[in-house]
Design an enzyme around this catalytic site. Structure first.
Site, PDB file in Angstrom:
ATOM      1  N   ASP A   6      65.211  69.881 -26.374  1.00  0.00           N
ATOM      2  CA  ASP A   6      64.176  68.919 -26.780  1.00  0.00           C
ATOM      3  C   ASP A   6      64.761  67.545 -27.084  1.00  0.00           C
ATOM      4  O   ASP A   6      64.116  66.522 -26.881  1.00  0.00           O
ATOM      5  CB  ASP A   6      63.383  69.429 -27.993  1.00  0.00           C
ATOM      6  CG  ASP A   6      64.255  69.773 -29.190  1.00  0.00           C
ATOM      7  OD1 ASP A   6      65.491  69.878 -29.035  1.00  0.00           O
ATOM      8  OD2 ASP A   6      63.697  69.964 -30.285  1.00  0.00           O
TER       9      ASP A   6
ATOM     10  N   SER B 111      64.833  74.716 -27.031  1.00  0.00           N
ATOM     11  CA  SER B 111      65.451  73.919 -28.103  1.00  0.00           C
ATOM     12  C   SER B 111      66.373  74.731 -28.995  1.00  0.00           C
ATOM     13  O   SER B 111      66.233  74.754 -30.226  1.00  0.00           O
ATOM     14  CB  SER B 111      64.348  73.265 -28.936  1.00  0.00           C
ATOM     15  OG  SER B 111      63.502  72.531 -28.103  1.00  0.00           O
TER      16      SER B 111
ATOM     17  N   ARG C 273      54.368  75.812 -25.831  1.00  0.00           N
ATOM     18  CA  ARG C 273      53.432  75.010 -25.042  1.00  0.00           C
ATOM     19  C   ARG C 273      53.732  75.136 -23.555  1.00  0.00           C
ATOM     20  O   ARG C 273      54.895  75.235 -23.144  1.00  0.00           O
ATOM     21  CB  ARG C 273      53.549  73.520 -25.402  1.00  0.00           C
ATOM     22  CG  ARG C 273      52.864  73.123 -26.667  1.00  0.00           C
ATOM     23  CD  ARG C 273      52.771  71.607 -26.776  1.00  0.00           C
ATOM     24  NE  ARG C 273      54.034  70.951 -26.544  1.00  0.00           N
ATOM     25  CZ  ARG C 273      54.163  69.682 -26.158  1.00  0.00           C
ATOM     26  NH1 ARG C 273      53.103  68.944 -25.944  1.00  0.00           N
ATOM     27  NH2 ARG C 273      55.358  69.139 -25.989  1.00  0.00           N
TER      28      ARG C 273
END
Length: 914
Positions: free
Chosen positions: A654, A600, A536
């Protein structure tokens, strides 16, 4: 003339549909806890939860009490792939003095007959399980326990009503066992020492026995019907609809006891003067009214009462009333059956009437034959209406447009009446055209069914033992969880200390995030989010002051498998391509915005904008990345593209982003937890405890990377063979062992391995491992969440399994649900044990006796699984009782959180410059 006389016995389809609706309403009433006491159709749970599946085997005894004869049987069931069985039996009379005497006399007689049968078959040296067919209404609390509600079928035994009939039988057998042998032989006799024994394992109604007998031959049989001396029906009902029994998993056979339908007056508009007269002359006036309109015990008497009145009115036999017509029960069902043999013309009718001294004319014979037809036809019609109600309920339970099922049938009326079966079938099919019904005649009677119930109970007990053995390693005691917590705590300390950090499995990576949001952050920030199969790019606008808010705009891009497992250069070029598309889409390609990069994966950071990849997880395998600074790789890819420039301020995990997002709402949030595709925790640690970073003032967020906990073998004692199989088949065998026991990416695969093992043991899917079950990754973790949902009926669970190519029975679905529950519960408990170690450390850091703290949480497993969050929270409370932990769901920690970290870093940087 007869038609006019018996007009009210001719029932139209509209009337039958109305009877069907009335019976459906009574069924619902009988199933409800609050309405059962006033229901006439008692809907008694039988505690028979499973039909035969063909794998039953062994020798079983059965006794059958409920008709004009008592029967003892030996049933041998063979698991030879042909579903074959061998049956030997012996009939005994049931004398009037026994069926209308005392309870002690009745059960002593049953025990006498059984012992006689065992001797005749040389079975006295065998210990055999016994099934007891007791064909009277009983309230059961277990499969092997049932209290008699009321006698029917001319039985009037004293002192039995309200007592447990299985207990009475056991006592009689025990007494006979002792009295059967001379006292001098007690010490040497095998029987008395217990080598010869009868264990009553199951008590069933004759109707349930019929269903089970036919169910052994036809797996579609889920309804039992008796039409003989008495009448009754049973069927397999969904547990969630049975309020009288705890639990909502699976199905249970319900003994409707439909003979009492109408005892509350619900059928008064259909009962004729003859029905009322018959009832008044019966042993139980006002009771079993439906049975008195249907069963063979009463139809002959009904015919007699009609003929008597017609004769008195001069319509038959020249008005001459014979002694036969005045004698109760003189006309029996066998006479009615014989008179309805139309192929033989009127000869049977004339012969029977002559034997009764009625001397009929031809017209009399025709009229009497017609009376018999109307009476038996009404019986078949009413039976069909009630049966149609049951079939409709089954179809609605299964939520199918068309039902395919089998009805197992027994009873003298159905077997001996020449027209009855055809009439019944025809009317049922007319009333429920959306049901394909097969009617299967029970060849061996209801007693074999009792043996089959016992055989199924034996099979289920053996299967239960095997399933429990498979799932036992997933049941973690409180002591085991405390041990996990203590080991995690030790590993946290190793990761923080300079001399042990290199060999620690929990890496405790410094993030260089030294503060949480204070509300003064503002501006426009870009955020990148890489951590799974999607990537994203976000634009985040943060406002401070009274109009404090966070606005986000984002776009999602897929990362193909060939990119995930290609080269590092290809991966980062793909990322930059996605950024370029987003900047153009938002019209901000020329702006040099500060950027936070949520990456992450385990990274060792030297500063907030430098992160060296320790190792890939979650299926990524891009080459030339491990050991490299991912920020430098991103900057290089941006330079190669040469279209825009960005200020990369922070590389974040994350988990840290989750903590920061919740910290923006709640200043007490100092822990972040991810429970989704992966599993991880971060928390704010005192600088003085972080030996691998210079300085002792303030705090810094530590990314624990706890997924590697156990890679040194410290939790091998709780790893199962299934965990090892999943690990060996993974991309990073031997690594991230704790994550592989707790994260969404692996739980479905653990379940698949267990299902394969259970199938190999013949406990699932009929022992057939389907091609789909062999496919790695077929059982996604989202299916665990769906299957374990409390709102999901087993029928829907079966549909999910069918979508996966797994053709399951109701029993299979229960086992699959149990396996999913065991795997996900263990995951939540292990996660809770690890988190308890973190909150306890925070409490000790602060030097307080009682800690109040908030944990920011994200991840699909935590958010979407119906029980994961509850079990995790319960485990933390149990293992860290001095910590009051609030769990706060994160709103987009990896996107919004990355922007907030960037904003906080900018704020702290500006303060430092000043």
């Amino acid at each position: 003339q007869v038609d006019r006389y018996l007009y009210h016995m001719r029932l139209s389809d509209d009337v039958l549909l109305d009877v069907m609706a009335r019976f459906q309403a009574e069924m619902v009433k009988g199933l409800g806890r609050d309405t059962n006491s006033t229901a006439t159709v008692k809907m008694l749970p039988s505690f028979v939860r499973s039909l035969p599946d063909g794998s039953e085997k062994g020798d079983f005894l059965a006794v059958d009490l409920g008709g004009s004869q008592f029967r003892a049987l030996e049933v041998k069931v063979f698991n030879d792939g042909k579903q074959s069985s061998q049956l030997e039996s012996k009939f005994y009379p049931t004398p009037k003095e026994v069926i209308q005497g005392s309870g002690t006399e009745l059960f002593n007689y049953v025990a006498d007959c059984l012992l006689d049968f065992m001797e005749s078959k040389n079975l006295q040296h065998k210990k055999l399980p016994l099934g007891f067919t007791f064909s009277f209404p009983c309230k059961q609390t277990k499969l092997e326990e049932g209290a008699l509600l009321a006698w029917t079928k001319h039985f009037k035994v004293r002192g039995v009503q309200g007592t447990d009939v299985v207990s009475s039988l056991r006592k009689a057998l025990q007494k006979h066992k002792a009295s059967f042998i001379p006292q001098s032989e007690w010490l040497t006799c095998a029987w008395f020492k217990g080598d010869i024994d009868v264990d009553v394992l199951a008590m069933v109604n004759d109707t349930v026995g019929t269903m089970m007998t036919c169910g052994y031959d036809d797996p579609h049989c889920e309804v039992g019907l008796i039409i003989g001396t008495g009448t009754n029906a049973c069927y397999m009902e969904e547990m969630r609809h049975i309020d009288l029994v705890e639990g909502d998993e699976g199905r249970m056979c319900i003994n409707t006891e439909w003979g009492a339908f109408g005892d509350d007056g619900a059928l008064d508009d259909l009962r004729t003067e003859f029905d009322r007269e018959l009832d008044l002359g019966s042993l139980n006036p006002g009771k079993q009214l439906f049975e008195k309109m249907i069963s063979s015990l009463y139809l002959g008497e009904l015919v007699r009462l009609i003929l008597l009145k017609m004769t008195k009115e001069g319509l038959l036999f020249n008005g001459k009333v014979s002694t036969a017509l005045l004698t109760k029960d003189k006309i029996e069902m066998k006479h009615v059956c014989a008179m309805e043999k139309y192929k033989e013309g009127l000869s049977n009718t004339k012969e029977i009437l002559t034997e009764l001294n009625l001397f009929p004319s031809e017209e009399d014979c025709i009229a009497v034959q017609h009376v018999c037809t109307i009476v038996s036809f009404r019986s078949a019609n009413l039976c069909a209406a009630a049966l149609a109600a049951i079939l409709t309920r089954l179809r609605e339970n299964k939520k199918v447009l068309r039902l395919r099922t089998t009805v197992g049938i027994d009873g003298g009326l159905y077997k001996t009446h020449p027209q009855y079966p055809k009439r019944l079938h025809k009317v049922v099919r007319r009333l429920v055209p959306n049901c394909d019904v097969r009617f299967l005649l029970s060849q061996s009677g209801s007693a074999k069914g009792a043996a089959m119930v016992t055989a199924v109970a034996y099979r289920l007990a053996a299967q239960r033992k095997q399933i429990d053995a498979v799932l036992a390693p997933f049941l973690l005691s409180l002591d085991t969880l405390r041990e996990v917590k203590n080991k995690m705590r030790a590993e946290l300390e190793y990761g923080l200390k300079r001399e042990t950090q290199a060999s620690a499995t929990v890496k405790m990576l410094p993030t260089y995030v030294c503060g949480t949001p204070d509300g003064t952050e503002s501006g426009k920030f870009l955020a990148l989010d890489l951590g799974g199969t999607n990537f994203r790019v976000l634009l985040v606008k943060i406002r401070s002051g009274r109009r404090r808010s966070v606005q986000m705009y984002n776009k999602i891009f897929a990362i193909p498998l060939e990119i995930m497992q290609g080269t590092g250069e290809e991966l980062f070029d793909h990322i930059v391509q996605c950024i370029a598309d987003f900047l153009e889409y938002m019209g901000i390609k020329g702006a040099r915005l500060p950027l936070g990069f949520t990456f992450s994966f385990p990274c060792r950071q030297a500063s907030i904008d430098k992160g060296t990849l320790v190792g890939w997880t979650k299926g990524f395998k891009a080459t030339d990345c491990e050991g490299e600074d991912v920020v430098d790789m991103l900057r290089e890819a941006i330079r190669r593209r040469n279209e825009f420039d960005l200020d990369i301020v922070a590389v974040v995990n994350d988990t840290v982003g989750t903590m920061m997002t919740c910290g923006y709402e709640d200043p007490n949030c100092e822990i972040g937890l991810i429970a989704g595709t992966g599993s991880n925790v971060c928390y704010m640690e005192d600088m003085k405890n972080i030996e691998i970073v210079e300085g002792n003032e303030g705090k810094m967020c530590i990314n624990t990377e706890w997924g590697g906990f156990g890679d040194n073998g410290c939790i091998d004692n709780i790893r199962t063979k299934y965990d090892k199989q999943v690990d060996e088949g993974s991309l990073n065998a031997g690594k991230q062992r704790y994550e592989k026991m707790t994260s969404g990416m692996y739980l479905g695969e653990i379940v698949r391995q267990i299902l394969i093992d259970l199938t190999k043991q013949g406990l699932l899917f009929r022992g057939q491992i389907s091609e789909s079950l062999r496919k790695r990754g077929i059982f996604e973790t989202k299916f665990l969440s769906q299957i374990e949902s409390d709102r999901l009926a087993l029928l829907q669970v079966r549909r999910i399994l069918q979508q996966l190519g797994l053709d399951s029975t109701c029993e299979d679905s229960i086992i699959v649900k149990e396996v999913c529950g065991a795997v996900s519960r263990r995951a939540a408990q292990l996660c809770g044990a690890g988190l308890a170690a973190i909150v306890e450390k925070k409490r000790e850091n602060r030097g307080v006796e009682h800690l109040q703290i908030t944990v920011g949480v994200d991840g699909t497993l935590y958010k979407l699984h119906p029980h994961f969050s509850r079990v995790l929270q319960e485990t933390v409370r149990e293992l860290a009782p001095q910590c009051d932990v609030t769990f706060m769901l994160s709103e987009d920690g990896s996107g919004k959180g990355a922007a907030l970290i960037t904003a906080v870093a900018k704020r702290l940087h500006n303060i430092g410059r000043k």
